[in-house]
Scaffold this motif. Structure first.
Motif, PDB file in Angstrom:
ATOM      1  N   SER A  65       0.843  -1.197   0.000  1.00  0.00           N
ATOM      2  CA  SER A  65       0.000   0.000   0.000  1.00  0.00           C
ATOM      3  C   SER A  65       0.875   1.243   0.000  1.00  0.00           C
ATOM      4  CB  SER A  65      -0.932   0.003   1.222  1.00  0.00           C
ATOM      5  OG  SER A  65      -0.182  -0.058   2.417  1.00  0.00           O
ATOM      6  N   SER A  66       0.351   2.304  -0.554  1.00  0.00           N
ATOM      7  CA  SER A  66       1.090   3.554  -0.685  1.00  0.00           C
ATOM      8  C   SER A  66       1.595   4.038   0.671  1.00  0.00           C
ATOM      9  CB  SER A  66       0.184   4.617  -1.304  1.00  0.00           C
ATOM     10  OG  SER A  66       0.891   5.821  -1.459  1.00  0.00           O
ATOM     11  N   CYS A  67       2.842   4.431   0.707  1.00  0.00           N
ATOM     12  CA  CYS A  67       3.466   4.932   1.940  1.00  0.00           C
ATOM     13  C   CYS A  67       3.236   6.442   1.999  1.00  0.00           C
ATOM     14  CB  CYS A  67       4.953   4.589   1.953  1.00  0.00           C
ATOM     15  SG  CYS A  67       5.803   5.114   3.440  1.00  0.00           S
ATOM     16  N   ASP A  68       2.058   6.817   2.462  1.00  0.00           N
ATOM     17  CA  ASP A  68       1.706   8.231   2.497  1.00  0.00           C
ATOM     18  C   ASP A  68       2.101   8.907   3.805  1.00  0.00           C
ATOM     19  OD1 ASP A  68      -0.146   6.871   3.977  1.00  0.00           O
ATOM     20  OD2 ASP A  68      -1.880   7.539   2.836  1.00  0.00           O
ATOM     21  N   ASN A  69       2.570   8.137   4.785  1.00  0.00           N
ATOM     22  CA  ASN A  69       3.021   8.694   6.057  1.00  0.00           C
ATOM     23  C   ASN A  69       4.323   7.990   6.465  1.00  0.00           C
ATOM     24  OD1 ASN A  69       3.105  10.112   8.438  1.00  0.00           O
ATOM     25  ND2 ASN A  69       1.624   8.815   9.478  1.00  0.00           N
ATOM     26  N   PRO A  70       5.423   8.284   5.737  1.00  0.00           N
ATOM     27  CA  PRO A  70       6.678   7.556   5.977  1.00  0.00           C
ATOM     28  C   PRO A  70       7.326   7.927   7.313  1.00  0.00           C
ATOM     29  CG  PRO A  70       7.042   9.315   4.409  1.00  0.00           C
ATOM     30  CD  PRO A  70       5.562   9.288   4.697  1.00  0.00           C
ATOM     31  N   PRO A  71       8.117   7.026   7.865  1.00  0.00           N
ATOM     32  CA  PRO A  71       8.852   7.346   9.090  1.00  0.00           C
ATOM     33  C   PRO A  71       9.924   8.398   8.820  1.00  0.00           C
ATOM     34  CG  PRO A  71       9.458   5.170   8.290  1.00  0.00           C
ATOM     35  CD  PRO A  71       8.351   5.666   7.412  1.00  0.00           C
ATOM     36  N   ASN A  72      10.257   9.174   9.837  1.00  0.00           N
ATOM     37  CA  ASN A  72      11.311  10.187   9.703  1.00  0.00           C
ATOM     38  C   ASN A  72      12.631   9.515   9.355  1.00  0.00           C
ATOM     39  OD1 ASN A  72       9.627  12.342  10.345  1.00  0.00           O
ATOM     40  ND2 ASN A  72      10.036  12.161  12.528  1.00  0.00           N
ATOM     41  N   GLY A  73      13.322  10.055   8.388  1.00  0.00           N
ATOM     42  CA  GLY A  73      14.626   9.547   8.001  1.00  0.00           C
ATOM     43  C   GLY A  73      14.596   8.593   6.828  1.00  0.00           C
ATOM     44  N   LEU A  74      13.420   8.296   6.296  1.00  0.00           N
ATOM     45  CA  LEU A  74      13.326   7.364   5.173  1.00  0.00           C
ATOM     46  C   LEU A  74      14.113   7.869   3.960  1.00  0.00           C
ATOM     47  CD1 LEU A  74      12.125   4.707   4.125  1.00  0.00           C
ATOM     48  CD2 LEU A  74      10.139   6.013   3.342  1.00  0.00           C
ATOM     49  N   GLU A  75      14.174   9.174   3.815  1.00  0.00           N
ATOM     50  CA  GLU A  75      14.875   9.767   2.667  1.00  0.00           C
ATOM     51  C   GLU A  75      16.385   9.481   2.693  1.00  0.00           C
ATOM     52  OE1 GLU A  75      14.902  12.665   6.012  1.00  0.00           O
ATOM     53  OE2 GLU A  75      13.332  11.461   5.094  1.00  0.00           O
ATOM     54  N   HIS A  76      16.924   9.053   3.825  1.00  0.00           N
ATOM     55  CA  HIS A  76      18.343   8.683   3.905  1.00  0.00           C
ATOM     56  C   HIS A  76      18.616   7.365   3.184  1.00  0.00           C
ATOM     57  CE1 HIS A  76      19.231  11.904   6.659  1.00  0.00           C
ATOM     58  NE2 HIS A  76      18.336  11.477   7.520  1.00  0.00           N
ATOM     59  N   TYR A  77      17.569   6.608   2.930  1.00  0.00           N
ATOM     60  CA  TYR A  77      17.717   5.283   2.329  1.00  0.00           C
ATOM     61  C   TYR A  77      17.111   5.181   0.936  1.00  0.00           C
ATOM     62  CZ  TYR A  77      18.645   4.236   7.214  1.00  0.00           C
ATOM     63  OH  TYR A  77      19.161   4.239   8.486  1.00  0.00           O
ATOM     64  N   ILE A  78      15.880   5.659   0.792  1.00  0.00           N
ATOM     65  CA  ILE A  78      15.141   5.444  -0.451  1.00  0.00           C
ATOM     66  C   ILE A  78      15.020   6.752  -1.222  1.00  0.00           C
ATOM     67  CG2 ILE A  78      12.985   4.627  -1.485  1.00  0.00           C
ATOM     68  CD1 ILE A  78      12.530   2.924   1.008  1.00  0.00           C
ATOM     69  N   ASN A  79      15.444   6.714  -2.485  1.00  0.00           N
ATOM     70  CA  ASN A  79      15.382   7.893  -3.348  1.00  0.00           C
ATOM     71  C   ASN A  79      14.435   7.707  -4.524  1.00  0.00           C
ATOM     72  OD1 ASN A  79      17.382   9.376  -1.872  1.00  0.00           O
ATOM     73  ND2 ASN A  79      18.894   7.987  -2.751  1.00  0.00           N
ATOM     74  N   LYS A  80      13.610   6.683  -4.481  1.00  0.00           N
ATOM     75  CA  LYS A  80      12.670   6.411  -5.564  1.00  0.00           C
ATOM     76  C   LYS A  80      11.447   7.318  -5.439  1.00  0.00           C
ATOM     77  CE  LYS A  80      14.876   2.924  -7.404  1.00  0.00           C
ATOM     78  NZ  LYS A  80      15.430   3.034  -8.733  1.00  0.00           N
ATOM     79  N   LYS A  81      10.793   7.538  -6.566  1.00  0.00           N
ATOM     80  CA  LYS A  81       9.614   8.414  -6.598  1.00  0.00           C
ATOM     81  C   LYS A  81       8.408   7.776  -5.919  1.00  0.00           C
ATOM     82  CE  LYS A  81       6.779  11.124  -9.745  1.00  0.00           C
ATOM     83  NZ  LYS A  81       6.561  11.578 -11.113  1.00  0.00           N
ATOM     84  N   TYR A  82       8.255   6.459  -6.086  1.00  0.00           N
ATOM     85  CA  TYR A  82       7.083   5.759  -5.554  1.00  0.00           C
ATOM     86  C   TYR A  82       7.522   4.797  -4.447  1.00  0.00           C
ATOM     87  CZ  TYR A  82       4.927   7.654  -9.715  1.00  0.00           C
ATOM     88  OH  TYR A  82       4.473   8.510 -10.684  1.00  0.00           O
ATOM     89  N   ILE A  83       6.977   5.016  -3.258  1.00  0.00           N
ATOM     90  CA  ILE A  83       7.327   4.190  -2.098  1.00  0.00           C
ATOM     91  C   ILE A  83       6.049   3.596  -1.519  1.00  0.00           C
ATOM     92  CG2 ILE A  83       8.418   4.142   0.176  1.00  0.00           C
ATOM     93  CD1 ILE A  83      10.017   6.637  -0.689  1.00  0.00           C
ATOM     94  N   TYR A  84       6.101   2.302  -1.219  1.00  0.00           N
ATOM     95  CA  TYR A  84       4.955   1.562  -0.702  1.00  0.00           C
ATOM     96  C   TYR A  84       5.355   0.781   0.548  1.00  0.00           C
ATOM     97  CZ  TYR A  84       3.317   2.401  -5.456  1.00  0.00           C
ATOM     98  OH  TYR A  84       2.957   2.990  -6.638  1.00  0.00           O
ATOM     99  N   TRP A  85       4.398   0.619   1.473  1.00  0.00           N
ATOM    100  CA  TRP A  85       4.597  -0.280   2.602  1.00  0.00           C
ATOM    101  C   TRP A  85       4.566  -1.707   2.066  1.00  0.00           C
ATOM    102  CZ3 TRP A  85       6.007   2.129   6.833  1.00  0.00           C
ATOM    103  CH2 TRP A  85       5.508   3.401   7.137  1.00  0.00           C
ATOM    104  N   LEU A  86       5.430  -2.540   2.555  1.00  0.00           N
ATOM    105  CA  LEU A  86       5.465  -3.963   2.219  1.00  0.00           C
ATOM    106  C   LEU A  86       5.195  -4.705   3.521  1.00  0.00           C
ATOM    107  CD1 LEU A  86       6.111  -6.335   0.295  1.00  0.00           C
ATOM    108  CD2 LEU A  86       8.519  -6.021   0.889  1.00  0.00           C
ATOM    109  N   GLU A  87       4.013  -5.332   3.600  1.00  0.00           N
ATOM    110  CA  GLU A  87       3.626  -5.963   4.864  1.00  0.00           C
ATOM    111  C   GLU A  87       3.190  -7.403   4.652  1.00  0.00           C
ATOM    112  OE1 GLU A  87       1.872  -2.970   7.793  1.00  0.00           O
ATOM    113  OE2 GLU A  87       1.100  -2.303   5.842  1.00  0.00           O
ATOM    114  N   GLY A  88       3.366  -8.181   5.692  1.00  0.00           N
ATOM    115  CA  GLY A  88       3.009  -9.590   5.710  1.00  0.00           C
ATOM    116  C   GLY A  88       3.902 -10.302   6.706  1.00  0.00           C
TER     117      GLY A  88
END
Length: 155
Positions: A65-88
């Motif tokens: 699902s779309s990561c519309d509320n990312p944790p602080n600091g995510l930008e230090h790791y992911i530089n892609k335009k589209y970010i999604y939660w991966l759960e299971g």
């Protein structure tokens, strides 16, 4: 500290929900599960929408699902335009669903990254593993299960 999983891409990805939960109003749940003892919850409004799973075996599947509320600091790791939660639960059903998802919906031009990142202990050094799309198998994703900071790149 919290360990999060993400899938990121240069292009939009298909969102899926195989979590095993359904959104249902209490009054509808009473109709389909008449033996369920809802009295233990007290006076619950019949119009209240809840998440419901019939049994444990239905839960833990792949959810993207779309990561519309990312944790602080995510930008230090992911530089892609589209970010999604991966759960299971990363059990065998989940790994099979994730493998099927990648084979059905991911293209090499998407440049997909799957991440496992532990937040709350400062910035981590990342481990990166790259695989071509035709090398992907259920075992490919096990690296994401418990690592504090790793990225699986699918090219």
């Amino acid at each position: 500290m919290t360990l999060y999983k993400f899938i990121a891409s240069d292009n939009p990805l298909v969102e899926v929900d195989n979590s095993g939960f359904i959104r249902i109003k209490v009054r509808e749940l009473k109709k389909i599960e008449p033996k369920l003892d809802l009295k233990i919850w007290g006076n619950i409004d019949d119009e209240l929408t809840i998440l419901y799973a019939k049994d444990d075996s239905e839960m833990g599947g792949l959810e993207i699902s779309s990561c519309d509320n990312p944790p602080n600091g995510l930008e230090h790791y992911i530089n892609k335009k589209y970010i999604y939660w991966l759960e299971g639960d990363f059990g065998s059903k989940f790994l099979k669903q994730l493998t099927e998802y990648v084979n059905l919906y991911v293209n090499t031009e998407d440049k997909v990254e799957l991440w496992s990142i532990l937040f709350g202990e400062g910035k981590k050094t990342k481990q990166v593993k790259s695989l071509s799309l035709n090398e992907i198998s259920e075992g490919s994703f096990k690296i994401l299960r418990n690592h504090k900071c790793c990225c699986l790149v699918i090219e």
